[in-house]
Design an enzyme around this catalytic site. Sequence first.
Site: not given
Length: 342
Positions: A128-130, A155, A159
């Site tokens: 994810t970009d997060e 989260y 990741k």
Amino acid sequence: MARIKILVTGGAGFIGGNFVQYMVNKYPQYDIYNLDLLTYAGDLTKHRDIENNDNYHFVKVDIANREQIITLFEKVKFDYVAHFAAESHVDRSITDPEIFVRTNVLGTQVLLDAARKVGVKKFVHVSTDEVYGELDFDPTTFFTEETPLQPNSPYSASKASSDLLVRAYHETYGLPINITRCSNNYGPFHFPEKLIPLTISRILNDEKVPVYGDGKNIRDWLHVLDHCAAIDLVLHEGISGEVYNVGGHNERTNLEVVKTIINTLGKSEDLIEFVTDRLGHDKRYAIDPTKLEKLGWKPTFTFETGIAQTISWYLDNKWWWEQIISGEYQQYFKKQYSIIAD
Ligand code: NAD
Ligand code: DAU
């Protein structure tokens, strides 16, 4: 010739579920294995149109269960893995981080060990970009594959940790891998605790929509089918060891997204309720997808066409989301949004 076997983890969830359907329909010559634990986020009713296809298989396993995962890999000998399974909701990671480490970090490591053991041709880790943290509101700045990892939520930290393990298995053991980092997805079968399906389902029921803080945080929205096409391309053509960002330059503030849905459905903006902000709420995400575009990917939906298609889908498929928002989901909603719970 032996048929190609593709393992899709998390194939009962939102993106994994769309990817399973996309692959089952596009590649009748492949065997697609959907592996999922069926947590609160996973359901198999979404697959009623493909569940009897000869090339679709389902197996219920926890990715963190080492013994069962290794046994399964040794038995089936998958050629490719597309790894979607995860705890995926930022708000849940703020209230209960531990399961995020177990599933996202330990579960990924178990899968990497199994993939190495049977010598898969490619392990695609869907991230994810997060993991890049947040951007400020300067519209000329974007996340590239070189942006340092600076996750802000439990989260995204879990990741990022799994991304590092995937990278390490490539560097240390030569496991063929790709890591993809996509922006926010939306589209059919999106679990209604995330912003877009939450807004559509509540607006359709004339219920208040909770907007965190001032609603000015920005997300970069991509239709889930464009994400599926990206993973398909990376699985087949991605250069081993490379990271690919996925995004379509569709930046919107949360307030713009909610207002678009309200106006499309002809409802009143009085349904918007500003609520307490998310802890550590990332300001802005925005993806530079140049590297993936050079590999041959191009999104087919704009935000306007994609959101119209998605709203129509939720209108036509109440059978799916109405069953989801009954039962356990009600408890979650009351706990998360005590201010507007009725
Ligand atoms: P989701 O929460 O809808 O689905 C996750 C699926 O994983 C569910 O079916 C769940 O049952 C399954 N699962 C959870 N724990 C498991 C376990 N221990 N063993 C086996 N299966 C388990 O998530 P999503 O939104 O479809 O996201 C899929 C992947 O894409 C995630 O890895 C997420 O980090 C990533 N991603 C999501 C977005 C987004 O906007 N939703 C964007 C970029 C990347
Ligand atoms: O960027 C990719 C990520 O997008 C994925 O990695 C995650 O798995 C996925 O859940 C999503 O994370 P977000 O936190 O961005 O998505 P969410 O739908 O939860 O929230 C989108 C924005 O809307 C965010 O700024 C918070 C805000 N929001 C969300 C909810 C649920 C609200 O204002 N009100 C809400 O009730």
